[in-house]
Design a protein around this motif. Structure first.
Motif, mmCIF file in Angstrom:
data_model
loop_
_atom_site.group_PDB
_atom_site.id
_atom_site.type_symbol
_atom_site.label_atom_id
_atom_site.label_comp_id
_atom_site.label_asym_id
_atom_site.label_seq_id
_atom_site.Cartn_x
_atom_site.Cartn_y
_atom_site.Cartn_z
ATOM 1 N N GLN A 12 -42.515 74.766 -11.460
ATOM 2 C CA GLN A 12 -43.229 73.524 -12.127
ATOM 3 C C GLN A 12 -42.243 72.836 -13.101
ATOM 4 O O GLN A 12 -41.328 73.442 -13.548
ATOM 5 C CB GLN A 12 -44.325 74.027 -13.071
ATOM 6 N N VAL A 13 -42.314 71.430 -12.470
ATOM 7 C CA VAL A 13 -41.071 70.558 -13.127
ATOM 8 C C VAL A 13 -42.338 69.393 -13.850
ATOM 9 O O VAL A 13 -43.166 69.245 -13.441
ATOM 10 C CB VAL A 13 -40.447 69.817 -11.862
ATOM 11 N N ASN A 55 -31.569 61.214 -4.169
ATOM 12 C CA ASN A 55 -30.613 61.172 -3.248
ATOM 13 C C ASN A 55 -29.216 61.320 -3.873
ATOM 14 O O ASN A 55 -28.415 61.780 -3.042
ATOM 15 C CB ASN A 55 -30.460 59.577 -3.161
ATOM 16 N N LEU A 56 -28.790 61.086 -5.073
ATOM 17 C CA LEU A 56 -27.603 61.444 -5.557
ATOM 18 C C LEU A 56 -27.555 62.800 -5.988
ATOM 19 O O LEU A 56 -26.422 63.435 -5.858
ATOM 20 C CB LEU A 56 -27.384 60.592 -7.019
ATOM 21 N N PHE A 57 -28.389 63.572 -6.726
ATOM 22 C CA PHE A 57 -28.512 65.066 -6.901
ATOM 23 C C PHE A 57 -29.607 65.644 -6.356
ATOM 24 O O PHE A 57 -30.723 66.103 -6.743
ATOM 25 C CB PHE A 57 -28.366 64.972 -8.632
ATOM 26 N N ALA A 60 -32.253 68.476 -7.804
ATOM 27 C CA ALA A 60 -31.894 68.656 -9.342
ATOM 28 C C ALA A 60 -33.217 69.040 -10.248
ATOM 29 O O ALA A 60 -34.304 68.538 -9.751
ATOM 30 C CB ALA A 60 -31.359 67.226 -9.956
ATOM 31 N N VAL A 61 -33.145 69.664 -11.252
ATOM 32 C CA VAL A 61 -34.324 70.109 -11.988
ATOM 33 C C VAL A 61 -33.903 69.595 -13.473
ATOM 34 O O VAL A 61 -32.929 69.265 -13.835
ATOM 35 C CB VAL A 61 -34.144 71.412 -11.851
ATOM 36 N N LYS A 64 -35.119 72.205 -18.884
ATOM 37 C CA LYS A 64 -35.962 73.486 -19.220
ATOM 38 C C LYS A 64 -35.934 74.443 -18.025
ATOM 39 O O LYS A 64 -35.782 75.619 -17.969
ATOM 40 C CB LYS A 64 -37.104 73.013 -19.593
ATOM 41 N N VAL A 65 -36.204 73.937 -16.615
ATOM 42 C CA VAL A 65 -36.125 74.486 -15.561
ATOM 43 C C VAL A 65 -34.792 75.501 -15.320
ATOM 44 O O VAL A 65 -34.722 76.353 -15.002
ATOM 45 C CB VAL A 65 -36.451 73.729 -14.183
ATOM 46 N N LEU A 66 -33.781 74.537 -15.489
ATOM 47 C CA LEU A 66 -32.292 75.275 -15.361
ATOM 48 C C LEU A 66 -32.036 76.452 -16.212
ATOM 49 O O LEU A 66 -31.844 77.330 -16.104
ATOM 50 C CB LEU A 66 -31.335 74.222 -15.428
#
Length: 155
Positions: A12-13, A55-57, A60-61, A64-66
């Motif tokens: 979850q993001v 588009n750039l990353f 990406a998350v 907190k998720v990372l």
């Protein structure tokens, strides 16, 4: 909320509304505070920000998720708050502080700051020795976890 699937199992993001956003309208012009409070302007900015970020990353998350995901991976390999020290290098800008706070909260310990401008590690031999002197020794081993993360602006 959205799901991020870049790391295997979907996670979850947080809603995009909780992320810091550039204050621009669809024409890349700075918008006034009055326009920024308009829900339509906010929605347009959120959509553009999300699209630009993807588009750039790709995949990406949020911090907190990372931190949660990487901590689980590290824990599975014996790197825990009891066996390891976190050495963190981020840009010294205050926008990076939540990342360090997240690491400290998830690990339930204080990390050791090895930060320099732009998140580069320039603590030198003395800085590394100081950081390593704080590492727990478990079964004759010292374990270090290095988190190096500059902040990146989108425009």
């Amino acid at each position: 909320s959205m799901e991020a699937t870049g790391m295997g199992t979907p996670v979850q993001v947080p809603e995009l509304g909780s992320l810091p956003l550039p204050k621009t309208n669809s024409d890349d012009n700075i918008v006034s505070e009055a326009e920024w409070d308009d829900p339509k302007v906010l929605q347009t900015a959120l959509e553009k920000y999300s699209e630009t970020l993807e588009n750039l990353f790709p995949r990406a998350v949020p911090d907190k998720v990372l931190v949660e995901h990487m901590s689980k991976v590290l824990n599975a390999h014996g790197y825990t708050s009891e066996t390891s020290i976190n050495l963190v290098s981020t840009c010294r800008d205050e926008i990076c502080r939540p990342f360090v706070t997240e690491i400290d909260q998830v690990w339930q310990s204080h990390s050791f700051n090895i930060s320099s401008l732009a998140g580069m590690v320039f603590c030198g031999r003395t800085g590394f020795k100081a950081a390593m002197a704080h590492a727990p020794v478990v079964d004759g081993k010292e374990r270090y976890v290095f988190w190096v993360a500059p902040h990146i602006a989108l425009s």
